[in-house]
Design an enzyme around this catalytic site. Structure first.
Site, mmCIF file in Angstrom:
data_model
loop_
_atom_site.group_PDB
_atom_site.id
_atom_site.type_symbol
_atom_site.label_atom_id
_atom_site.label_comp_id
_atom_site.label_asym_id
_atom_site.label_seq_id
_atom_site.Cartn_x
_atom_site.Cartn_y
_atom_site.Cartn_z
ATOM 1 N N ALA A 80 0.825 -1.211 0.000
ATOM 2 C CA ALA A 80 0.000 0.000 0.000
ATOM 3 C C ALA A 80 0.856 1.257 0.000
ATOM 4 O O ALA A 80 1.685 1.453 0.895
ATOM 5 C CB ALA A 80 -0.935 -0.004 1.210
ATOM 6 N N THR A 132 10.955 0.974 -3.609
ATOM 7 C CA THR A 132 11.286 1.396 -4.968
ATOM 8 C C THR A 132 12.766 1.746 -5.108
ATOM 9 O O THR A 132 13.412 2.132 -4.121
ATOM 10 C CB THR A 132 10.444 2.628 -5.342
ATOM 11 O OG1 THR A 132 10.881 3.174 -6.588
ATOM 12 C CG2 THR A 132 10.580 3.726 -4.297
ATOM 13 N N ASP A 133 13.277 1.672 -6.332
ATOM 14 C CA ASP A 133 14.652 2.101 -6.585
ATOM 15 C C ASP A 133 14.800 3.623 -6.538
ATOM 16 O O ASP A 133 15.913 4.146 -6.463
ATOM 17 C CB ASP A 133 15.154 1.566 -7.924
ATOM 18 C CG ASP A 133 14.321 2.000 -9.131
ATOM 19 O OD1 ASP A 133 13.300 2.696 -8.948
ATOM 20 O OD2 ASP A 133 14.688 1.635 -10.265
ATOM 21 N N GLU A 134 13.679 4.352 -6.559
ATOM 22 C CA GLU A 134 13.754 5.813 -6.586
ATOM 23 C C GLU A 134 14.334 6.395 -5.300
ATOM 24 O O GLU A 134 14.765 7.553 -5.287
ATOM 25 C CB GLU A 134 12.383 6.416 -6.890
ATOM 26 C CG GLU A 134 11.874 6.029 -8.264
ATOM 27 C CD GLU A 134 10.696 6.862 -8.719
ATOM 28 O OE1 GLU A 134 10.647 8.062 -8.431
ATOM 29 O OE2 GLU A 134 9.807 6.285 -9.379
ATOM 30 N N TYR A 158 7.545 11.816 -3.506
ATOM 31 C CA TYR A 158 7.239 10.379 -3.498
ATOM 32 C C TYR A 158 8.411 9.563 -2.996
ATOM 33 O O TYR A 158 8.287 8.762 -2.057
ATOM 34 C CB TYR A 158 6.837 9.911 -4.900
ATOM 35 C CG TYR A 158 6.951 8.416 -5.071
ATOM 36 C CD1 TYR A 158 6.191 7.546 -4.286
ATOM 37 C CD2 TYR A 158 7.834 7.849 -5.993
ATOM 38 C CE1 TYR A 158 6.305 6.172 -4.418
ATOM 39 C CE2 TYR A 158 7.949 6.485 -6.138
ATOM 40 C CZ TYR A 158 7.186 5.649 -5.347
ATOM 41 O OH TYR A 158 7.309 4.289 -5.467
ATOM 42 N N SER A 161 9.187 10.011 0.652
ATOM 43 C CA SER A 161 8.243 9.339 1.552
ATOM 44 C C SER A 161 8.502 7.840 1.597
ATOM 45 O O SER A 161 8.370 7.212 2.656
ATOM 46 C CB SER A 161 6.796 9.629 1.117
ATOM 47 O OG SER A 161 6.489 9.016 -0.122
ATOM 48 N N LYS A 162 8.885 7.246 0.478
ATOM 49 C CA LYS A 162 9.230 5.822 0.484
ATOM 50 C C LYS A 162 10.537 5.581 1.229
ATOM 51 O O LYS A 162 10.679 4.576 1.939
ATOM 52 C CB LYS A 162 9.331 5.294 -0.958
ATOM 53 C CG LYS A 162 7.999 5.163 -1.665
ATOM 54 C CD LYS A 162 7.051 4.184 -0.988
ATOM 55 C CE LYS A 162 7.512 2.744 -1.128
ATOM 56 N NZ LYS A 162 6.523 1.790 -0.542
ATOM 57 N N TYR A 215 8.206 13.556 -21.823
ATOM 58 C CA TYR A 215 8.829 14.586 -21.005
ATOM 59 C C TYR A 215 10.225 14.931 -21.538
ATOM 60 O O TYR A 215 11.052 14.041 -21.780
ATOM 61 C CB TYR A 215 8.989 14.100 -19.561
ATOM 62 C CG TYR A 215 7.730 14.154 -18.718
ATOM 63 C CD1 TYR A 215 6.733 15.079 -18.959
ATOM 64 C CD2 TYR A 215 7.577 13.285 -17.635
ATOM 65 C CE1 TYR A 215 5.602 15.129 -18.168
ATOM 66 C CE2 TYR A 215 6.452 13.327 -16.832
ATOM 67 C CZ TYR A 215 5.462 14.252 -17.100
ATOM 68 O OH TYR A 215 4.346 14.310 -16.310
#
Length: 358
Positions: A80, A132-134, A158, A161-162, A215
């Site tokens: 989630a 995530t890899d971010e 984002y 926060s992860k 983009y």
């Protein structure tokens, strides 16, 4: 019994569906059903007693505690999350609320539940956090791929926060001894992908005769991972991962965004050709998003070395399956292309189209 959070979203629903193909072990599926949570993803399980769906918020600690007490899962798999970078730029508060505060509340409920288990059940329990890899930031063109020891450098609300949720999970292992596992994955694609992300957006816009927005110069590089391969990796980590460890999950498929779009157009030209011309003619360049990371790449050798996992799909096989799935499931596409989704797409890309750079 396992508890899955966010199991009506893109990756979560694929995980639930794959889990119940691989195993008869029941799943309690907790999902808030925000814009990206879609029960149609799980329609094939409507009559399956192994799937127990519960609408609810991971941030409601009392509700989660009641679910844990009632169903007594041996593991929690935590998907989630708010996950779209563009949405985090325009409205970061929801990302802090869900990804940070929600994960904290879930960890607290899980810690209380785990602490009260009998010795054998306590030893067997697992909390697997999907990230995530971010969180690692952006790579230069010649930098080595992200490994599990790459320092965190998140660049969007984002990813920040992860990263915060990753740190909380790690802290609960080191402080309380909670049996946690974390996976950091590269960009997923495949069935049930919500059409605000690049691949499903391009497929749906192409068939609708709309512009295919790119983009900046389109040379942002991502490592693409077919969603079923990701689900298989999570199952392996849940089964045999070392407690407290992080495992990077990637597809070994670095592709520039523009190359991905060209590939999608070429496959659509074959499978669903236009009356005239190529879908490539619909490509439009728009203003880049703020702080757009240039390159992500995952080194997934630890997962292969320790647990024997490697992706089954190449990008070429996985992307063709994905296009075919979207062509075969137009009812699903029509259902999600309504309401808040359309308002978001119009808001995000209309503003950028007015500042085209090509």
């Amino acid at each position: 019994m396992i508890l899955v959070t966010g199991g009506a979203g893109f990756i979560g629903s694929n995980f639930v569906l794959d889990w119940l193909v691989q195993s008869d072990e029941p799943v309690v599926n907790l999902d808030k059903l925000t814009y990206a949570g879609n029960l149609n993803n799980l329609a094939s399980l409507n009559q399956d007693p192994r799937h127990i769906f519960v609408q609810g918020d991971i941030g409601d600690q009392a509700h989660v505690a009641r679910l844990l007490a009632e169903h007594r899962p041996r593991a929690i798999v935590h998907f989630a999350a708010e996950s779209h970078v563009d949405r985090s730029i325009s409205g970061p508060a929801a990302f802090i609320e869900t990804n940070v505060n929600g994960s904290f509340a879930l960890l607290e409920a899980a810690r209380a539940y785990w602490s009260a288990l009998a010795a054998a059940d306590k030893e067997a329990f697992r909390f697997l956090h999907v990230s995530t890899d971010e969180v690692y930031g952006s790579l230069g063109p010649d930098d080595a791929p992200f490994s599990e020891t790459t320092p965190y450098a998140p660049n969007s609300p984002y990813s920040a926060s992860k990263a915060a949720s990753d740190h909380l999970v790690r802290a609960y292992h080191h402080t309380y001894g909670m049996p946690v596992l974390t996976t950091n994955c590269s960009n997923n694609y495949g069935p049930y992908h919500f059409p605000e992300k690049l691949i499903p957006l391009i497929i749906t816009n192409a068939r609708a005769g709309k512009a295919l927005p790119i983009y900046g110069d389109g040379q942002q590089v991502r490592d693409w991972l077919y969603v079923s391969d990701h689900c298989a990796a999570i199952r392996r980590v849940l089964a045999d991962g070392r407690l407290g460890e992080v495992y990077n999950v990637g597809g070994w498929n670095e592709k520039a965004n523009l190359d991905v779009v060209h590939t999608l157009c070429d496959i659509l030209d074959q499978l669903d050709p236009k009356a005239q011309g190529s879908y490539r003619e619909q490509i439009t360049y728009v203003q880049d998003r703020p702080g757009h990371d240039r390159r992500y790449a995952i080194d997934a050798r630890k997962l292969e070395r320790e647990l024997g996992w490697k992706p089954a799909e190449t990008f070429e096989s996985g992307i063709r399956k994905t296009v075919q799935w979207f062509l075969d499931h137009q009812d699903w596409v029509c259902d999600v292309q309504s309401g808040d989704y359309l308002k978001w797409i119009d808001k995000n890309y209309a503003q950028r189209a007015s500042q085209e750079i090509a």
